[in-house]
Write an enzyme that holds these catalytic residues in place. Structure first.
Site, PDB file in Angstrom:
ATOM      1  N   CYS A   2      34.186  26.810  38.985  1.00 36.92           N
ATOM      2  CA  CYS A   2      33.430  25.721  38.401  1.00 36.92           C
ATOM      3  C   CYS A   2      32.086  25.581  39.109  1.00 36.92           C
ATOM      4  O   CYS A   2      31.987  25.738  40.320  1.00 36.92           O
ATOM      5  CB  CYS A   2      34.144  24.375  38.464  1.00 36.92           C
ATOM      6  SG  CYS A   2      35.740  24.366  37.697  1.00 36.92           S
ATOM      7  N   ARG A  27      30.462  31.208  38.154  1.00 31.54           N
ATOM      8  CA  ARG A  27      31.517  30.484  38.863  1.00 31.54           C
ATOM      9  C   ARG A  27      32.656  30.051  37.939  1.00 31.54           C
ATOM     10  O   ARG A  27      33.690  29.568  38.392  1.00 31.54           O
ATOM     11  CB  ARG A  27      30.929  29.227  39.535  1.00 31.54           C
ATOM     12  CG  ARG A  27      29.850  29.518  40.540  1.00 31.54           C
ATOM     13  CD  ARG A  27      29.323  28.229  41.119  1.00 31.54           C
ATOM     14  NE  ARG A  27      30.340  27.543  41.883  1.00 31.54           N
ATOM     15  CZ  ARG A  27      30.596  27.749  43.156  1.00 31.54           C
ATOM     16  NH1 ARG A  27      29.882  28.636  43.820  1.00 31.54           N
ATOM     17  NH2 ARG A  27      31.535  27.078  43.782  1.00 31.54           N
ATOM     18  N   TRP A  74      36.040  26.584  35.150  1.00 33.32           N
ATOM     19  CA  TRP A  74      37.100  27.588  35.247  1.00 33.32           C
ATOM     20  C   TRP A  74      38.385  26.762  35.293  1.00 33.32           C
ATOM     21  O   TRP A  74      38.672  26.088  36.282  1.00 33.32           O
ATOM     22  CB  TRP A  74      36.932  28.417  36.524  1.00 33.32           C
ATOM     23  CG  TRP A  74      37.899  29.555  36.622  1.00 33.32           C
ATOM     24  CD1 TRP A  74      37.730  30.813  36.121  1.00 33.32           C
ATOM     25  CD2 TRP A  74      39.168  29.561  37.289  1.00 33.32           C
ATOM     26  NE1 TRP A  74      38.827  31.582  36.417  1.00 33.32           N
ATOM     27  CE2 TRP A  74      39.727  30.854  37.135  1.00 33.32           C
ATOM     28  CE3 TRP A  74      39.896  28.605  37.993  1.00 33.32           C
ATOM     29  CZ2 TRP A  74      40.965  31.207  37.652  1.00 33.32           C
ATOM     30  CZ3 TRP A  74      41.129  28.964  38.515  1.00 33.32           C
ATOM     31  CH2 TRP A  74      41.654  30.247  38.346  1.00 33.32           C
ATOM     32  N   ASN A 100      34.280  19.994  40.931  1.00 28.70           N
ATOM     33  CA  ASN A 100      34.747  21.345  41.235  1.00 28.70           C
ATOM     34  C   ASN A 100      35.827  21.179  42.296  1.00 28.70           C
ATOM     35  O   ASN A 100      35.601  20.518  43.307  1.00 28.70           O
ATOM     36  CB  ASN A 100      33.556  22.162  41.769  1.00 28.70           C
ATOM     37  CG  ASN A 100      33.980  23.477  42.383  1.00 28.70           C
ATOM     38  OD1 ASN A 100      35.016  24.036  42.035  1.00 28.70           O
ATOM     39  ND2 ASN A 100      33.170  23.988  43.289  1.00 28.70           N
ATOM     40  N   GLY A 101      37.016  21.727  42.068  1.00 26.69           N
ATOM     41  CA  GLY A 101      38.100  21.590  43.042  1.00 26.69           C
ATOM     42  C   GLY A 101      39.371  21.116  42.370  1.00 26.69           C
ATOM     43  O   GLY A 101      39.495  21.174  41.142  1.00 26.69           O
ATOM     44  N   GLU A 484      39.955  49.562  46.378  1.00 29.34           N
ATOM     45  CA  GLU A 484      38.761  48.898  45.861  1.00 29.34           C
ATOM     46  C   GLU A 484      38.410  49.426  44.463  1.00 29.34           C
ATOM     47  O   GLU A 484      38.103  48.645  43.555  1.00 29.34           O
ATOM     48  CB  GLU A 484      37.601  49.095  46.851  1.00 29.34           C
ATOM     49  CG  GLU A 484      36.265  48.524  46.434  1.00 29.34           C
ATOM     50  CD  GLU A 484      36.283  47.036  46.111  1.00 29.34           C
ATOM     51  OE1 GLU A 484      37.269  46.344  46.409  1.00 29.34           O
ATOM     52  OE2 GLU A 484      35.295  46.564  45.517  1.00 29.34           O
ATOM     53  N   LYS A 488      38.347  47.196  40.965  1.00 26.88           N
ATOM     54  CA  LYS A 488      37.164  47.127  40.077  1.00 26.88           C
ATOM     55  C   LYS A 488      37.574  47.415  38.634  1.00 26.88           C
ATOM     56  O   LYS A 488      37.169  46.723  37.717  1.00 26.88           O
ATOM     57  CB  LYS A 488      36.095  48.148  40.480  1.00 26.88           C
ATOM     58  CG  LYS A 488      35.317  47.879  41.730  1.00 26.88           C
ATOM     59  CD  LYS A 488      34.302  46.771  41.644  1.00 26.88           C
ATOM     60  CE  LYS A 488      34.887  45.450  42.010  1.00 26.88           C
ATOM     61  NZ  LYS A 488      35.020  45.126  43.395  1.00 26.88           N
ATOM     62  N   GLU A 491      39.619  44.506  37.136  1.00 29.64           N
ATOM     63  CA  GLU A 491      38.957  43.229  36.851  1.00 29.64           C
ATOM     64  C   GLU A 491      37.903  43.304  35.760  1.00 29.64           C
ATOM     65  O   GLU A 491      37.724  42.329  35.028  1.00 29.64           O
ATOM     66  CB  GLU A 491      38.417  42.553  38.117  1.00 29.64           C
ATOM     67  CG  GLU A 491      37.270  43.220  38.812  1.00 29.64           C
ATOM     68  CD  GLU A 491      36.786  42.397  40.016  1.00 29.64           C
ATOM     69  OE1 GLU A 491      36.244  42.997  40.935  1.00 29.64           O
ATOM     70  OE2 GLU A 491      36.932  41.163  40.023  1.00 29.64           O
ATOM     71  N   HIS A 507      57.566  58.555  46.683  1.00 32.00           N
ATOM     72  CA  HIS A 507      58.632  57.609  47.044  1.00 32.00           C
ATOM     73  C   HIS A 507      58.899  56.631  45.898  1.00 32.00           C
ATOM     74  O   HIS A 507      59.438  55.556  46.113  1.00 32.00           O
ATOM     75  CB  HIS A 507      58.257  56.866  48.330  1.00 32.00           C
ATOM     76  CG  HIS A 507      58.183  57.802  49.506  1.00 32.00           C
ATOM     77  ND1 HIS A 507      59.288  58.302  50.142  1.00 32.00           N
ATOM     78  CD2 HIS A 507      57.112  58.375  50.111  1.00 32.00           C
ATOM     79  CE1 HIS A 507      58.920  59.133  51.106  1.00 32.00           C
ATOM     80  NE2 HIS A 507      57.588  59.186  51.109  1.00 32.00           N
ATOM     81  N   LYS A 606      33.625  33.829  40.175  1.00 31.39           N
ATOM     82  CA  LYS A 606      33.071  34.511  41.340  1.00 31.39           C
ATOM     83  C   LYS A 606      33.559  33.918  42.647  1.00 31.39           C
ATOM     84  O   LYS A 606      33.895  34.627  43.578  1.00 31.39           O
ATOM     85  CB  LYS A 606      31.543  34.431  41.267  1.00 31.39           C
ATOM     86  CG  LYS A 606      30.817  35.120  42.402  1.00 31.39           C
ATOM     87  CD  LYS A 606      30.809  36.599  42.193  1.00 31.39           C
ATOM     88  CE  LYS A 606      30.121  37.337  43.325  1.00 31.39           C
ATOM     89  NZ  LYS A 606      30.543  38.742  43.360  1.00 31.39           N
TER      90      LYS A 606
END
Ligand code: M6R
Length: 611
Positions: A2, A27, A74, A100-101, A484, A488, A491, A507, A606
Site C-alpha cells: 500500500c 507498492r 495491496w 498502510n499496515g 534467484e 524471478k 514472480e 534424491h 514491492k
C-alpha cells in the site's frame, strides 16, 4: 504494501495525489482512491483495479480542493473492490483515513463501535480507524486529540493520513512500523510512503519515526511523540536524480534496472575499493579485526531476493573468517528463538529497508544485545535508521517489483564485506587482494557484454515460452543464483519453477523430469563444473531440454545442452553477479512473451511491510 500520499497547500490536490500514487503504485495496485477537502466537505473517489480506473472516474467528475489524501492498495482485509478501497470515511463523512499496515485488534474495536451504533460498510481493518477517530472527535476532544486517542488504542502497524471535515487546514499523519515521509514545501507540505511520490515537489523531507504523529498545515509541520512532546527533527535532503525513478525510454522499469547494473556496480566498487588503496573502505562500519575477534556467530537474515544475496555472503564470510554463519529468511528467524548474545553479529539485507520481518529480526537482535549491520538500498529507511552500521548499496530507486539491480549490488556489497573481513583476519594476501580488486573493476564491462547478448536471450525465451515446468540447477554459489533465477521466473512469468542443488535432483525431484521440462543449469564454479555437467546429462537422458549458463572457455559439447549462454570468465566468488544477469534477462523476456504485467506482477507488492 500500500502506498499513501497526502497534500496540503494552495494548489489543487487531486492531480498531485494522482501523480504521487502513480509513483507509489509499485507498492500495491489492486485498487486506489483519493479524498479531497473542498473547504466544506470531504469528497471521496475510489476504484477497484489499477490507478487508470481511478483517473478515469476523476476525469469524469473532478474533485476540487487543496487538502487531500490518496491511497493505492495491496489487499489484506477484504478483496479488492470499490468498497474496500481507501480512503475510508466515518459514517457522516467527518473523518477520512488512508492506511498502510494492519490493525491487529480491529475486531475488538469494531465490535465495540458497533455497540455504540457505528455501521461498517467494508471488510477492512482501516474503516475501524476512521470510526474510532470519529468517535473520539465527537466526545469533544478536538481533531488532533481524537487521532491521538485512537493511536493509543490501535495495535499492529500503520502509516496513516487523516483529514477532518471541520479542519480544512489540517492533515494529520502517524506511523508505527510502516514508512512515512513528510515532504517540506513552500506554503505546501506533503506526506508519502516513499520519496519518489513527492520528489517532483520537494527534496526536503522529515522521516517520521515509530510512535510519532505529525500535525501538518500548509505553512507548518509539528511532530509529536506519544507523550505529546514536540520532537525536533533534522531535515533530510534527497540527493538522487528524479530521472532515477522514471522509465527513461525503456518499456519497463525492470529492463531499465537490469541495464543500469554496470553503472551501479562500477560506482559501488569505485567508492568502496579506491583504485589507489589496498583496502576496502568500510567507513562507519565497525568490522575491524578486534570487532571480528569478538564474534562467536553471524546471522544473515533477509527475505526473497535479498536473502539470496545473503546466502552468497554466508559462503564467503564463513570461508574467510571461520566464524559460523547462519543464513535465514526473516519470517522464520523471528519465530524460532535463535541464540543471540552480545557476541553475535546480525547482518540484515533489504532493498527497501522496510520489510516487516527483516525489521523485526533486527529488533530482536538488538533487544538481545547483538550488533546489527544493515545492507540497504533505501536511504533513511527504517532498517537503515535502526541498525548500528549501514552499508548502502546505492542502487537508486528500484521501481520494478522484481528486484534486479538491487540483487547484484547486494551481492557485491556482501562480497566486499566478506573480503574486508578476510583482510582483517589475515586470510587474504596483498597479491590476492589485488587480483580480487582487478576482478571487481572489470565487472561492469563484463555485465555490459552479457547485456549485449540480450537479443540472443530474448530468442531463447521465445523458443521456450511454452514451457510450464522449469528447474534451475547449480552447485555452490551457482545453486544460489539458481534460486534467484527461479524466483524471478515465478514472480513475473507466473511459471512453475524450482531451484535445486544439482546433486539433490536424484534424491526425488528427478522423477518430475520429462520431455516437457526445461532445465536451466548454471555452471560458473570451476571445481564443480564436471559434477553439474553430469547432472545435466542425467536430465537430458530423461528428455528435458537444457539451457546451460557457463563461463567462456568451459566449453560444453554440442548435444550436452540444447542451448548455451556463455558469460565472461570471472573468479568463483564474483561469477554469481554475472550469472544472475542472463537469468534476469531470461525471466524478463519469458514474461514479455507471455504478456504478463512485468513491473507490477499479480498479487505482489514491492515493499512487504506486513508479516
Ligand atoms: O525490500 P527487501 O529487499 O527487504 O524485499 C525483500 C523481498 O520482498 C524482495 O526481494 C522480493 O523477493 C522481490 N520481489 C524479489 O524480486
Amino acid at each position: 504494501m500500500c502506498g499513501i500520499v497526502g497534500y496540503i497547500g494552495n494548489q489543487q490536490s487531486s492531480g498531485i495525489l494522482i501523480d504521487g500514487l502513480k509513483r507509489l503504485e509499485y507498492r500495491g495496485y489492486d485498487s486506489a482512491g483519493i479524498a479531497v477537502h473542498d473547504g466544506e466537505n470531504i469528497n471521496v473517489v475510489k476504484s477497484k483495479g489499477k490507478l487508470v480506473n481511478l483517473v478515469e472516474k476523476i476525469n469524469k467528475a473532478p474533485v476540487r480542493g487543496t487538502l487531500g489524501i490518496g491511497h493505492t492498495r495491496w489487499a489484506t482485509h477484504g478483496a479488492p473492490s470499490d468498497i474496500n478501497s481507501h480512503p475510508h470515511i466515518s459514517g457522516d463523512g467527518t473523518i477520512a483515513v488512508v492506511h498502510n499496515g494492519i490493525i491487529e485488534n480491529y475486531i475488538d474495536i469494531k465490535n465495540e463501535l458497533i455497540e455504540k451504533g457505528y455501521t461498517f460498510v467494508s471488510e477492512t481493518d482501516t474503516e475501524t480507524v476512521a470510526h474510532l477517530i470519529d468517535y473520539y472527535y465527537k466526545t469533544g476532544v478536538g481533531f488532533v486529540d481524537a487521532v491521538y486517542e485512537t493511536l493509543k488504542r490501535i495495535e499492529g502497524s500503520y502509516a496513516l493520513g487523516v483529514i477532518c471535515k471541520d479542519f480544512p487546514d489540517t492533515l494529520v499523519a502517524a506511523r508505527k512500523n510502516c514508512p512515512l515521509v513528510i515532504g517540506i514545501g513552500k506554503n505546501e507540505n506533503f506526506i508519502a510512503s516513499d520519496i519518489p511520490a513527492i520528489l517532483h515537489h520537494t527534496r526536503k523531507v522529515y522521516f517520521l519515526d515509530d510512535m510519532e504523529f505529525a500535525v501538518i498545515k500548509s505553512d507548518s509541520i509539528k511532530i509529536f511523540n506519544m507523550d505529546k512532546n514536540e520532537v525536533k527533527k533534522d531535515i533530510f535532503n534527497v540527493e538522487w536524480d528524479i530521472d532515477a525513478a522514471e522509465k527513461g525510454g525503456y518499456e519497463h522499469f525492470m529492463i531499465k534496472e537490469i541495464n543500469e547494473q554496470p553503472r551501479i556496480i562500477n560506482e559501488l566498487v569505485s567508492m568502496r575499493m579506491p583504485k589507489d588503496k589496498n583496502f576496502i573502505d568500510m567507513s562507519g562500519i565497525k568490522l575491524k579485526k578486534e570487532d571480528i575477534n569478538e564474534l562467536n556467530r553471524i546471522y544473515i537474515v533477509a527475505c526473497g531476493t535479498a536473502y539470496h544475496a545473503g546466502l552468497i555472503g554466508k559462503t564467503l564470510i564463513e570461508k574467510f573468517t571461520k566464524i559460523p554463519v547462519i543464513a535465514d529468511v526473516a519470517s522464520e528467524f523471528r519465530y524460532r528463538e535463535p541464540v543471540i548474545d552480545e557476541k553475535t553479529l546480525l547482518i540484515v539485507v533489504s532493498q527497501s529497508g522496510e520489510t516487516a520481518d527483516t525489521l523485526e529480526a533486527l529488533r530482536i537482535a538488538k533487544r538481545n544485545s547483538a550488533r546489527v549491520l544493515a545492507v540497504v538500498n533505501a536511504v533513511g529507511s527504517s532498517i537503515a535508521r535502526e541498525a548500528d552500521d549501514v552499508f548502502y548499496i546505492l542502487a537508486g530507486p528500484e521501481i520494478s517489483v522484481a528486484s534486479t539491480k538491487a540483487f547484484t549490488a547486494q551481492v557485491v556489497a556482501m562480497e566486499l564485506i566478506a573480503f574486508n573481513m578476510a583482510i582483517e583476519c589475515g586470510a587474504l594476501s596483498k597479491e590476492e587482494f589485488e587480483t580480487i580488486k582487478s576482478e571487481f573493476y572489470c565487472l561492469d564491462t563484463k555485465i555490459g557484454q552479457i547485456l549485449d547478448e540480450s537479443e540472443k536471450i530474448k530468442a531463447l525465451a521465445e523458443k521456450y515460452s511454452k514451457s510450464r515446468n522449469v528447474f534451475f540447477i547449480g552447485r555452490g554459489l551457482d545453486y544460489v543464483v539458481s534460486k534467484e533465477g527461479s524466483l524471478k521466473l515465478k514472480e513475473i512469468a507466473y511459471l512453475h519453477s524450482e531451484a535445486y542443488a544439482a546433486g539433490e535432483l536424484k534424491h526425488g525431484p528427478i522423477a518430475m523430469i520429462d520431455d516437457e521440462t526445461l532445465v536451466i543449469a548454471i555452471l560458473t564454479q570451476e571445481k564443480l563444473f564436471d559434477k553439474t555437467l553430469s547432472n545435466i546429462k542425467e536430465v537430458k537422458a530423461r528428455g528435458a531440454s537444457v539451457i546451460a549458463i557457463a563461463v567462456e572457455g568451459n566449453n560444453i559439447a554440442a548435444g550436452e545442452a540444447d542451448d548455451i549462454i556463455y558469460i565472461p570468465r570471472a573468479m568463483w566468488s564474483i561469477a554469481p553477479v554475472l550469472a544472475a544477469v542472463p537469468a534476469q534477462l531470461f525471466a524478463y523476456y519469458m514474461a514479455y512473451c507471455l504478456g504478463t504485467d512485468i513491473d507490477q506482477p499479480r498479487n505482489l507488492a514491492k515493499s512487504v511491510t506486513v508479516e
